[in-house]
Design a protein around this motif. Structure first.
Motif, PDB file in Angstrom:
ATOM      1  N   PRO A  33      -5.079  -5.448  -0.507  1.00  0.00           N
ATOM      2  CA  PRO A  33      -3.632  -5.405  -0.230  1.00  0.00           C
ATOM      3  C   PRO A  33      -3.220  -6.335   0.906  1.00  0.00           C
ATOM      4  O   PRO A  33      -2.140  -6.953   0.851  1.00  0.00           O
ATOM      5  CB  PRO A  33      -3.389  -3.934   0.135  1.00  0.00           C
ATOM      6  CG  PRO A  33      -4.502  -3.186  -0.506  1.00  0.00           C
ATOM      7  CD  PRO A  33      -5.681  -4.099  -0.439  1.00  0.00           C
ATOM      8  N   LEU A  51       0.725  -3.178   0.618  1.00  0.00           N
ATOM      9  CA  LEU A  51       1.090  -3.233  -0.799  1.00  0.00           C
ATOM     10  C   LEU A  51       2.543  -2.808  -0.992  1.00  0.00           C
ATOM     11  O   LEU A  51       3.295  -3.434  -1.763  1.00  0.00           O
ATOM     12  CB  LEU A  51       0.154  -2.348  -1.613  1.00  0.00           C
ATOM     13  CG  LEU A  51       0.416  -2.288  -3.124  1.00  0.00           C
ATOM     14  CD1 LEU A  51       0.390  -3.679  -3.745  1.00  0.00           C
ATOM     15  CD2 LEU A  51      -0.613  -1.369  -3.804  1.00  0.00           C
ATOM     16  N   ARG A  78      -1.158   4.221  -6.347  1.00  0.00           N
ATOM     17  CA  ARG A  78      -1.719   2.883  -6.098  1.00  0.00           C
ATOM     18  C   ARG A  78      -1.705   2.017  -7.359  1.00  0.00           C
ATOM     19  O   ARG A  78      -1.228   0.872  -7.310  1.00  0.00           O
ATOM     20  CB  ARG A  78      -3.125   2.982  -5.520  1.00  0.00           C
ATOM     21  CG  ARG A  78      -3.714   1.605  -5.149  1.00  0.00           C
ATOM     22  CD  ARG A  78      -5.183   1.718  -4.740  1.00  0.00           C
ATOM     23  NE  ARG A  78      -5.341   2.347  -3.451  1.00  0.00           N
ATOM     24  CZ  ARG A  78      -5.780   1.724  -2.364  1.00  0.00           C
ATOM     25  NH1 ARG A  78      -6.097   0.433  -2.412  1.00  0.00           N
ATOM     26  NH2 ARG A  78      -5.923   2.374  -1.229  1.00  0.00           N
ATOM     27  N   TRP A 127       0.502  -1.561  -7.870  1.00  0.00           N
ATOM     28  CA  TRP A 127      -0.031  -2.845  -8.328  1.00  0.00           C
ATOM     29  C   TRP A 127       0.681  -3.307  -9.597  1.00  0.00           C
ATOM     30  O   TRP A 127       0.958  -4.503  -9.771  1.00  0.00           O
ATOM     31  CB  TRP A 127      -1.533  -2.734  -8.588  1.00  0.00           C
ATOM     32  CG  TRP A 127      -2.370  -2.746  -7.351  1.00  0.00           C
ATOM     33  CD1 TRP A 127      -3.137  -1.733  -6.860  1.00  0.00           C
ATOM     34  CD2 TRP A 127      -2.532  -3.841  -6.431  1.00  0.00           C
ATOM     35  NE1 TRP A 127      -3.765  -2.108  -5.701  1.00  0.00           N
ATOM     36  CE2 TRP A 127      -3.415  -3.408  -5.408  1.00  0.00           C
ATOM     37  CE3 TRP A 127      -2.015  -5.131  -6.371  1.00  0.00           C
ATOM     38  CZ2 TRP A 127      -3.790  -4.229  -4.349  1.00  0.00           C
ATOM     39  CZ3 TRP A 127      -2.394  -5.948  -5.306  1.00  0.00           C
ATOM     40  CH2 TRP A 127      -3.264  -5.496  -4.318  1.00  0.00           C
TER      41      TRP A 127
END
Length: 565
Positions: free
Chosen positions: A13, A120, A386, A390
């Motif tokens: 990240p 992120l 997570r 992404w």
């Protein structure tokens, strides 16, 4: 998971957070220039550096902090990089605002419990926010920057600084009026102290008092009061602030939730890739790419995603026990529901404030709190955050990257980025490094030739608002952009100024017949149209028609001798 895999998982990240903005700086920032919105703040910053005063010496309809902010950076920038640095500054502004938003959310909510790395989250917010507008200086981005800083300062125990920055946000654009109260509420809830809230209020009011004293001392208070009020009525405010959220495109959200809902109804658990957030991102990306390829034009945002995400955030804030409390960083503190509600709500207020205007009505600039809202609702439905983050980052890079192949230009026309092969600095050194197409390069060359022929006593119409800056001329006219909205409807006064000063007008040919800049009634070209119908044509070039005042001036007449019919 092995130690090496854990290390890679932790480093990735941060690596992306560095690589993505640098890639944007190289791949997107240098490309594109137009003659309407672009250059607005170069022109005004140039006026400040020439000693002119907003409201008193030239028309401006918003609080003037961004003009001085950009003048400061323009003053620091090497002359041959002025335009390019301003474009890069927009990118830097959006990046810092996204990190501030991620930092403030990370102080209130446990990103670890969400399995959401802070870099992120910040990078997702940057990618989704920076595409909502072309790379160029803009007051709305400045307001977002100061609002993000105020949120971070309020959440980290700097109430006085939070108040000052909230005041600065309000001094960028009238629509940020609700940001300081939101920051006050955040400070009071986070610090649990009226004393901290009072310090925040002092910072806010001190910023307003400083501006009041400055304007009074400069003799500009009366003009400020006249110019900065009256643009937006209650009907338009309700439309921009409420109705637009209710009449958004509901098709994609309904399609996105259908598979998950069907699985629930039959008593089964939907696979992860059929959760609403994943389906929505896939549909949004497909829609966006199709639209861009079909229209071959720039699109700043997808089909209502910003308004949808604001509504999702409002749902989470109104039902904090359901969506937010479990993710608080300190769940055992007093009033956890209030803390969760105000914590997310303050960021949503800042995003919502972006869009309460007569022009830009989409709260996409401040995207980090909006994406965070999507993530917490996904987590509440049982999804992993997570992988979704992404996916959101990849979707943003793909769809907005496709959109950026057709940079923003006015009038809208198909123009792939591959055609932007000319350095504007070959005509105007101050625009060195900015890539334009052959048409824009010719416009710049003609402007330079006309300036050399007719001297400094000129005005470009209706836009080309950085013309004085590019030519290095002291501005001789009281407005850089002659849209009725941007001069607060003072058409008679500014038309009379053109006549009184006997200026030569360089009218942009492709906008000469346009009666308004876009669909908004008050975005009319009142002054340019009077020139168009009443003044004498003395020369024509491929991109400009040169006008000079009529032999007998009749301000306000719709027709006059010598004008083009």
């Amino acid at each position: 998971m092995t130690t090496q895999a854990n290390r890679f998982r932790a480093i990735l990240p941060w690596a992306v957070a560095v690589i993505v903005p640098l890639a944007y700086l190289v791949l997107y920032t240098p490309y594109g220039m137009d003659t309407t919105d672009f250059g607005y703040f170069y022109g005004y910053a140039w006026r400040i550096l020439q000693g002119q005063m907003p409201y008193r010496d030239f028309s401006y309809i918003k609080p003037a902090l961004p003009l001085y902010w950009h003048a400061f950076w323009l003053w620091l920038t090497p002359e041959n990089l002025g335009v390019l640095a301003g474009k890069a500054g927009f990118l830097a502004t959006m990046l810092v605002a996204s990190w501030c938003a991620a930092g403030y959310l990370g102080r209130i909510f446990s990103l670890t419990r969400l399995d959401l790395p802070l870099p992120l989250l910040a990078t997702c917010g940057f990618v989704w926010g920076v595409h909502s507008f072309p790379h160029m200086p803009w007051h709305t981005a400045d307001g977002v920057l100061f609002a993000g800083g105020a949120l971070l300062a309020g959440a980290t125990g700097w109430p006085l600084v939070a108040g000052l920055l909230a005041g600065c946000a309000m001094l960028c654009k009238q629509s940020f009026l609700l940001v300081p109260p939101a920051i006050l509420a955040l400070v009071w809830v986070e610090r649990g102290s009226w004393r901290a809230a009072l310090r925040c209020a002092v910072g806010w009011l001190a910023s307003l008092a400083a501006v009041w004293l400055f304007l009074h001392a400069a003799g500009a208070w009366e003009a400020f009061s006249r110019m900065t009020t009256g643009q937006l009525d209650i009907r338009e405010a309700l439309d921009a602030g409420i109705y637009i959220y209710l009449r958004q495109n509901w098709l994609l959200p309904l399609l996105a939730v259908a598979p998950w809902l069907v699985a629930r109804l039959i008593g089964k658990r939907a696979p992860a890739w059929l959760f609403p957030a994943y389906v929505y991102l896939a549909l949004l990306t497909a829609w966006y790419v199709r639209e861009v390829m079909a229209k071959q034009g720039w699109i700043g945002y997808g089909t209502s995603w910003p308004t949808l995400f604001v509504l999702l955030g409002c749902l989470a804030a109104l039902l904090p026990s359901v969506f937010l409390v479990r993710f608080l960083r300190e769940p055992d503190v007093p009033r956890p529901r209030l803390r969760a509600c105000v914590g997310l709500g303050a960021g949503l207020v800042a995003a919502w404030s972006v869009a309460i205007s007569g022009g830009y009505k989409i709260p996409a600039f401040f995207a980090t709190p909006l994406l965070f809202s999507l993530f917490v609702i996904h987590a509440r439905l049982g999804g992993r955050v997570r992988p979704l983050a992404w996916t959101a980052l990849a979707a943003g890079l793909v769809m907005f990257g496709v959109g950026y192949q057709y940079p923003y230009v006015f009038p809208e026309r198909p123009m792939p980025r591959a055609s932007l092969i000319h350095d504007a600095g070959s005509v105007y050194p101050r625009a060195s490094g900015v890539r334009v197409d052959a048409d824009m390069l010719a416009r710049l060359a003609e402007l330079k030739e006309l300036r050399a022929k007719y001297g400094p006593n000129y005005k470009t119409l209706p836009g080309f608002s950085l013309a004085y800056y590019l030519n290095g001329d002291v501005p001789v006219y009281g407005s850089d952009w002659l849209i009725d909205w941007e001069i607060n409807g003072e058409v008679d006064r500014l038309y009379k100024e053109l006549l009184d000063k006997g200026l030569t007008v360089f009218m942009e040919r492709d906008q000469m017949d346009a009666e308004r800049a876009d669909a908004y009634e008050r975005a009319g070209y009142g002054v340019p149209q009077r020139v168009r119908h009443n003044w004498r044509v003395v020369e024509e070039t491929p991109h400009f028609v040169v006008f000079q005042p009529p032999l007998v001036a009749k301000p306000g007449d719709e027709e006059g001798e010598g004008g083009m019919k």
